[in-house]
Design a protein around this motif. Structure first.
Motif, PDB file in Angstrom:
ATOM      1  N   PHE A 165      20.337  -6.508  -6.465  1.00 18.98           N
ATOM      2  CA  PHE A 165      19.589  -6.114  -5.283  1.00 18.98           C
ATOM      3  C   PHE A 165      19.549  -7.247  -4.244  1.00 18.98           C
ATOM      4  O   PHE A 165      19.550  -6.998  -3.029  1.00 18.98           O
ATOM      5  CB  PHE A 165      18.166  -5.706  -5.679  1.00 18.98           C
ATOM      6  CG  PHE A 165      18.138  -4.547  -6.645  1.00 18.98           C
ATOM      7  CD1 PHE A 165      18.322  -3.248  -6.191  1.00 18.98           C
ATOM      8  CD2 PHE A 165      17.970  -4.758  -8.007  1.00 18.98           C
ATOM      9  CE1 PHE A 165      18.310  -2.189  -7.083  1.00 18.98           C
ATOM     10  CE2 PHE A 165      17.973  -3.703  -8.891  1.00 18.98           C
ATOM     11  CZ  PHE A 165      18.140  -2.412  -8.432  1.00 18.98           C
ATOM     12  N   VAL A 166      19.536  -8.530  -4.722  1.00 16.29           N
ATOM     13  CA  VAL A 166      19.622  -9.669  -3.795  1.00 16.29           C
ATOM     14  C   VAL A 166      21.001  -9.691  -3.121  1.00 16.29           C
ATOM     15  O   VAL A 166      21.130  -9.914  -1.912  1.00 16.29           O
ATOM     16  CB  VAL A 166      19.348 -10.985  -4.549  1.00 16.29           C
ATOM     17  CG1 VAL A 166      19.598 -12.190  -3.630  1.00 16.29           C
ATOM     18  CG2 VAL A 166      17.921 -11.019  -5.090  1.00 16.29           C
ATOM     19  N   GLU A 167      22.004  -9.406  -3.931  1.00 25.92           N
ATOM     20  CA  GLU A 167      23.366  -9.346  -3.374  1.00 25.92           C
ATOM     21  C   GLU A 167      23.473  -8.252  -2.328  1.00 25.92           C
ATOM     22  O   GLU A 167      24.113  -8.421  -1.272  1.00 25.92           O
ATOM     23  CB  GLU A 167      24.365  -9.110  -4.493  1.00 25.92           C
ATOM     24  CG  GLU A 167      25.812  -9.050  -4.027  1.00 25.92           C
ATOM     25  CD  GLU A 167      26.766  -8.836  -5.179  1.00 25.92           C
ATOM     26  OE1 GLU A 167      27.967  -8.662  -4.915  1.00 25.92           O
ATOM     27  OE2 GLU A 167      26.325  -8.841  -6.360  1.00 25.92           O
ATOM     28  N   ASN A 168      22.811  -7.132  -2.573  1.00 31.02           N
ATOM     29  CA  ASN A 168      22.808  -6.025  -1.620  1.00 31.02           C
ATOM     30  C   ASN A 168      22.139  -6.444  -0.315  1.00 31.02           C
ATOM     31  O   ASN A 168      22.588  -6.103   0.785  1.00 31.02           O
ATOM     32  CB  ASN A 168      22.080  -4.831  -2.237  1.00 31.02           C
ATOM     33  CG  ASN A 168      22.036  -3.631  -1.318  1.00 31.02           C
ATOM     34  OD1 ASN A 168      23.039  -2.963  -1.128  1.00 31.02           O
ATOM     35  ND2 ASN A 168      20.874  -3.371  -0.725  1.00 31.02           N
TER      36      ASN A 168
ATOM     37  N   TYR B 177       7.105 -14.115 -18.641  1.00 30.37           N
ATOM     38  CA  TYR B 177       7.273 -12.697 -19.031  1.00 30.37           C
ATOM     39  C   TYR B 177       8.767 -12.386 -19.111  1.00 30.37           C
ATOM     40  O   TYR B 177       9.521 -12.654 -18.184  1.00 30.37           O
ATOM     41  CB  TYR B 177       6.578 -11.795 -18.023  1.00 30.37           C
ATOM     42  CG  TYR B 177       6.704 -10.317 -18.328  1.00 30.37           C
ATOM     43  CD1 TYR B 177       6.007  -9.757 -19.397  1.00 30.37           C
ATOM     44  CD2 TYR B 177       7.520  -9.497 -17.550  1.00 30.37           C
ATOM     45  CE1 TYR B 177       6.121  -8.409 -19.680  1.00 30.37           C
ATOM     46  CE2 TYR B 177       7.634  -8.151 -17.824  1.00 30.37           C
ATOM     47  CZ  TYR B 177       6.934  -7.607 -18.884  1.00 30.37           C
ATOM     48  OH  TYR B 177       7.056  -6.279 -19.153  1.00 30.37           O
ATOM     49  N   ARG B 178       9.197 -11.812 -20.219  1.00 30.01           N
ATOM     50  CA  ARG B 178      10.630 -11.581 -20.437  1.00 30.01           C
ATOM     51  C   ARG B 178      11.055 -10.243 -19.856  1.00 30.01           C
ATOM     52  O   ARG B 178      10.424  -9.219 -20.097  1.00 30.01           O
ATOM     53  CB  ARG B 178      10.947 -11.628 -21.935  1.00 30.01           C
ATOM     54  CG  ARG B 178      10.719 -13.012 -22.539  1.00 30.01           C
ATOM     55  CD  ARG B 178      10.873 -12.987 -24.055  1.00 30.01           C
ATOM     56  NE  ARG B 178      12.241 -12.671 -24.464  1.00 30.01           N
ATOM     57  CZ  ARG B 178      13.224 -13.573 -24.543  1.00 30.01           C
ATOM     58  NH1 ARG B 178      12.992 -14.840 -24.210  1.00 30.01           N
ATOM     59  NH2 ARG B 178      14.424 -13.227 -24.955  1.00 30.01           N
ATOM     60  N   ILE B 179      12.150 -10.267 -19.105  1.00 35.48           N
ATOM     61  CA  ILE B 179      12.727  -9.070 -18.495  1.00 35.48           C
ATOM     62  C   ILE B 179      14.203  -9.025 -18.822  1.00 35.48           C
ATOM     63  O   ILE B 179      14.776 -10.002 -19.329  1.00 35.48           O
ATOM     64  CB  ILE B 179      12.502  -9.051 -16.968  1.00 35.48           C
ATOM     65  CG1 ILE B 179      13.177 -10.271 -16.347  1.00 35.48           C
ATOM     66  CG2 ILE B 179      11.028  -8.984 -16.642  1.00 35.48           C
ATOM     67  CD1 ILE B 179      13.146 -10.288 -14.835  1.00 35.48           C
ATOM     68  N   ILE B 180      14.831  -7.899 -18.518  1.00 29.24           N
ATOM     69  CA  ILE B 180      16.262  -7.803 -18.789  1.00 29.24           C
ATOM     70  C   ILE B 180      17.016  -8.762 -17.879  1.00 29.24           C
ATOM     71  O   ILE B 180      16.664  -8.977 -16.719  1.00 29.24           O
ATOM     72  CB  ILE B 180      16.781  -6.356 -18.585  1.00 29.24           C
ATOM     73  CG1 ILE B 180      16.459  -5.855 -17.192  1.00 29.24           C
ATOM     74  CG2 ILE B 180      16.253  -5.434 -19.639  1.00 29.24           C
ATOM     75  CD1 ILE B 180      17.085  -4.510 -16.871  1.00 29.24           C
ATOM     76  N   LYS B 181      18.060  -9.317 -18.415  1.00 30.71           N
ATOM     77  CA  LYS B 181      18.882 -10.285 -17.682  1.00 30.71           C
ATOM     78  C   LYS B 181      19.591  -9.600 -16.531  1.00 30.71           C
ATOM     79  O   LYS B 181      19.982  -8.431 -16.635  1.00 30.71           O
ATOM     80  CB  LYS B 181      19.873 -10.902 -18.660  1.00 30.71           C
ATOM     81  CG  LYS B 181      20.690 -12.044 -18.125  1.00 30.71           C
ATOM     82  CD  LYS B 181      21.407 -12.782 -19.256  1.00 30.71           C
ATOM     83  CE  LYS B 181      22.165 -11.845 -20.159  1.00 30.71           C
ATOM     84  NZ  LYS B 181      22.848 -12.547 -21.259  1.00 30.71           N
ATOM     85  N   LEU B 182      19.744 -10.307 -15.406  1.00 28.75           N
ATOM     86  CA  LEU B 182      20.442  -9.814 -14.212  1.00 28.75           C
ATOM     87  C   LEU B 182      19.722  -8.630 -13.598  1.00 28.75           C
ATOM     88  O   LEU B 182      20.349  -7.690 -13.096  1.00 28.75           O
ATOM     89  CB  LEU B 182      21.891  -9.431 -14.540  1.00 28.75           C
ATOM     90  CG  LEU B 182      22.750 -10.517 -15.204  1.00 28.75           C
ATOM     91  CD1 LEU B 182      24.146  -9.981 -15.501  1.00 28.75           C
ATOM     92  CD2 LEU B 182      22.805 -11.760 -14.365  1.00 28.75           C
TER      93      LEU B 182
ATOM     94  N   VAL C 184      18.713 -16.406  -9.244  1.00 28.54           N
ATOM     95  CA  VAL C 184      18.768 -15.939  -7.858  1.00 28.54           C
ATOM     96  C   VAL C 184      18.872 -17.120  -6.893  1.00 28.54           C
ATOM     97  O   VAL C 184      19.624 -17.087  -5.892  1.00 28.54           O
ATOM     98  CB  VAL C 184      17.528 -15.077  -7.546  1.00 28.54           C
ATOM     99  CG1 VAL C 184      17.462 -14.745  -6.052  1.00 28.54           C
ATOM    100  CG2 VAL C 184      17.553 -13.793  -8.374  1.00 28.54           C
ATOM    101  N   LYS C 185      18.122 -18.176  -7.170  1.00 27.82           N
ATOM    102  CA  LYS C 185      18.183 -19.362  -6.295  1.00 27.82           C
ATOM    103  C   LYS C 185      19.609 -19.937  -6.252  1.00 27.82           C
ATOM    104  O   LYS C 185      20.133 -20.271  -5.184  1.00 27.82           O
ATOM    105  CB  LYS C 185      17.217 -20.431  -6.794  1.00 27.82           C
ATOM    106  CG  LYS C 185      15.738 -20.074  -6.617  1.00 27.82           C
ATOM    107  CD  LYS C 185      14.853 -21.157  -7.225  1.00 27.82           C
ATOM    108  CE  LYS C 185      13.378 -20.791  -7.131  1.00 27.82           C
ATOM    109  NZ  LYS C 185      12.520 -21.832  -7.757  1.00 27.82           N
ATOM    110  N   SER C 186      20.251 -20.072  -7.435  1.00 26.74           N
ATOM    111  CA  SER C 186      21.608 -20.608  -7.488  1.00 26.74           C
ATOM    112  C   SER C 186      22.572 -19.695  -6.732  1.00 26.74           C
ATOM    113  O   SER C 186      23.474 -20.151  -6.005  1.00 26.74           O
ATOM    114  CB  SER C 186      22.052 -20.764  -8.950  1.00 26.74           C
ATOM    115  OG  SER C 186      21.228 -21.677  -9.632  1.00 26.74           O
TER     116      SER C 186
END
Length: 579
Positions: A482-485, A472-477, A444-446
């Motif tokens: 939502f940041v793009e939104n 903690y592992r989460i699904i990628k992307l 997200v930072k990039s």
């Protein structure tokens, strides 16, 4: 033999239940029928015996009237003046067996003739004085046919004579002819007393025709016989019987004496004579009326057994139907069915069927979700690349551009190139579908760095993270769409700078991700939710984290928008199954 046993072996639960119920119920019903039939027989015997008793009692009253008629004869003879005079004159005579003097005989003959002719049924009159001399008259004529072997002293020793003496002048009835000892007549004996002094002056014996009682007794029916017997003598004597022959009457008396269980006997006893009026009938003839009831009982039992068999078969079919449906569902699953339908009842077997369908459908749905997740992940990766360029080749090219920008001291281009390289590096993640929270935040930072170059530093952002969740592992992307939104629908339309905040925390066993912006906000979220990227992300979240995962939007015009993503923290099983 084994084949026979195998053929007789019941293979289905339905046939076993039906067989067991019939084995238990049929003997019980048969026993019930037998007991019911016996009870009906006893009831018929009791009912008929009451009817027989009433008939005998009514007949007994008629018999009493007839006996009273015979008593009147003896009393009329006793009160005869000629008889009183002759016997009074003979009372001092010496004992002598034989007939009276001729004068006395003539006088008595004239006096007794009126009684012989005036009373029907009277067969003979025998008068004895105290000395034992006798007067005999039979069928209207004076006779001297007194049995030679019978003397008055011998008669005094007999039981009937002693009973007559004991009765003190009252009549004693005897069931046979005491003069001849034959059964063709019955006798009435009494002592004769002086009416004035009440002294014994003689003895009277009257014999009557037994046929006079035949009209008194009821006629025999097709089943039973009526008898009048004298039980007070040395042996039981038949006084009268209604129909039939002497032999048949004697046979009936023998049955009474033997007290045969095969016959039922009811009786009425005359209180004065001691005679008994009997009715004898076979027990099976009494219950013959129950034959119709027996047929009804048998038909009822047969009908009940048939109804029970049919009802049992129907009930068993309903009980085993869920098992059959469960078996069919198992076969369908084995053949590759992707879902199971069908309704089961609420009983124990039905609940097993419901639980099996639920379990199978959940497993099939989970397998389907895993497949869809695989497809969605691959589709997301391809859409991110947006071309058929080899991702490794593109990543290596960006890395080369970065170092060329460093060499030529073009720092801005170098940072932009590095940000793009980081994005592709995280997107690839060596094929991993789950990444740590820290890598997702770097992504997200990039992304925001690249967008800030485009919007000339208009976008400000901050990130708050629970340190325990960084690995903690989460699904990628998960967050990028939502940041793009927030960038395109919140900050870009806004005049001036805008701020995007990202928070990661955990609460009550759930992990929360919040993306907020202070952009222009929205009146309605419908268009946003229908967007392809957001819609696709929501579906991926639900597919992987289950239906209890939540994606909630908050927005207000000119104030901004907040998106809250949450799901249960423990998803190791899901991750391992997808990995």
């Amino acid at each position: 033999m084994k084949r026979v046993r195998a053929a007789l072996r019941l293979k289905t639960i339905r046939s076993r239940i039906v067989s067991m119920e019939l084995i238990i119920i049929i003997p019980a019903l048969i026993l019930l029928g037998v007991l019911l039939y016996q009870q009906m027989g006893n009831l018929l015997i009791k009912t008929n015996s009451e009817s027989y008793d009433r008939i005998l009692e009514s007949t007994g009253r008629i018999l009493d009237n007839n006996l009273e008629y015979y008593r009147d004869i003896s009393r009329n003879i006793l009160s005869d003046d000629t008889l009183q005079e002759i016997l009074e004159s003979h009372k001092a005579d010496e004992p002598e067996d034989g007939i009276m003097d001729i004068v006395s005989l003539i006088k008595l003959k004239n006096a007794m003739t009126q009684y012989m002719s005036g009373f029907s049924g009277l067969r003979s009159i025998h008068i004895f004085d105290n000395a034992g001399k006798r007067f005999s008259m039979e069928n209207g004529s004076m006779t001297d046919s007194f049995p030679k072997d019978t003397s008055f002293p011998d008669m005094r020793k007999s039981l009937w004579y002693q009973q007559a003496v004991a009765n003190q002048g009252y009549e004693t009835f005897v069931g046979y002819n005491v003069i001849t000892s034959k059964e063709d007549a019955f006798s009435c004996a009494r002592i004769l007393k002086n009416l004035k002094t009440q002294e014994t002056i003689g003895f009277l014996i009257l014999t009557f025709d037994k046929n006079t009682f035949k009209n008194v007794l009821p006629s025999n029916d097709d089943q039973g016989k009526y008898l009048l017997i004298d039980t007070e003598s040395e042996k039981n004597h038949i006084v009268a019987y209604s129909d039939g022959t002497d032999a048949e009457a004697q046979e009936s008396l023998d049955i009474v004496n033997e007290q045969s269980e095969e016959y039922y006997t009811c009786s009425w006893e005359d209180s004065e004579t001691g005679w008994k009026l009997l009715y004898i009938i076979r027990r099976k003839d009494i219950v013959k009326e129950a034959s119709g009831i027996k047929t009804i009982i048998n038909n009822g039992l047969l009908t009940t057994i048939i109804i029970l068999a049919v009802a049992t078969f129907i009930v068993c079919s309903r009980l085993t139907k869920p098992l059959y449906e469960l078996r069919q569902n198992i076969i369908k699953v084995g053949e590759g069915a992707r879902s199971l339908d069908g309704e089961f009842g609420d009983d124990e077997i039905g609940k097993i069927g419901q639980e099996f369908n639920r379990m199978v459908n959940e497993k099939l749905a989970l397998s389907e979700k895993i497949t869809q997740v695989e497809l969605k992940n691959k589709q997301a990766e391809l859409e991110l690349l947006q071309s058929n360029i080899n991702p490794h080749f593109l990543y290596n090219t960006l890395d080369s551009l970065y170092w060329m920008a460093i060499i030529h001291e073009a720092d801005d281009i170098a940072e932009l190139t590095k940000a793009m390289s980081d994005i592709f590096k995280i997107a690839l993640s060596k094929g991993d579908k789950f990444i740590p929270v820290s890598q997702e935040l770097d992504f997200v930072k990039s992304y925001l760095y690249i967008q800030n170059i485009r919007f000339n530093g208009k976008i400000k952002y901050y990130i708050q993270t629970d340190e325990e969740l960084r690995n903690y592992r989460i699904i990628k992307l998960l967050l990028q769409p939502f940041v793009e939104n927030a960038v395109y629908h919140g900050i870009e339309p806004k005049i001036g700078e805008g701020t995007i905040g990202i928070s990661v925390y955990q609460q009550e066993g759930r992990v929360y991700f919040e993306i907020t912006d202070d952009g222009v906000g929205m009146e309605t979220m419908d268009d946003l939710k229908k967007g392809y990227a957001v819609k696709n992300s929501i579906e991926r979240i639900h597919l992987i984290y289950g239906e209890d995962a939540e994606v909630i939007f908050y927005s207000k015009r000119n104030e901004g928008t907040k998106v809250q993503i949450s799901f249960v923290k423990e998803i190791k099983d899901v991750q391992s199954s997808i990995d």
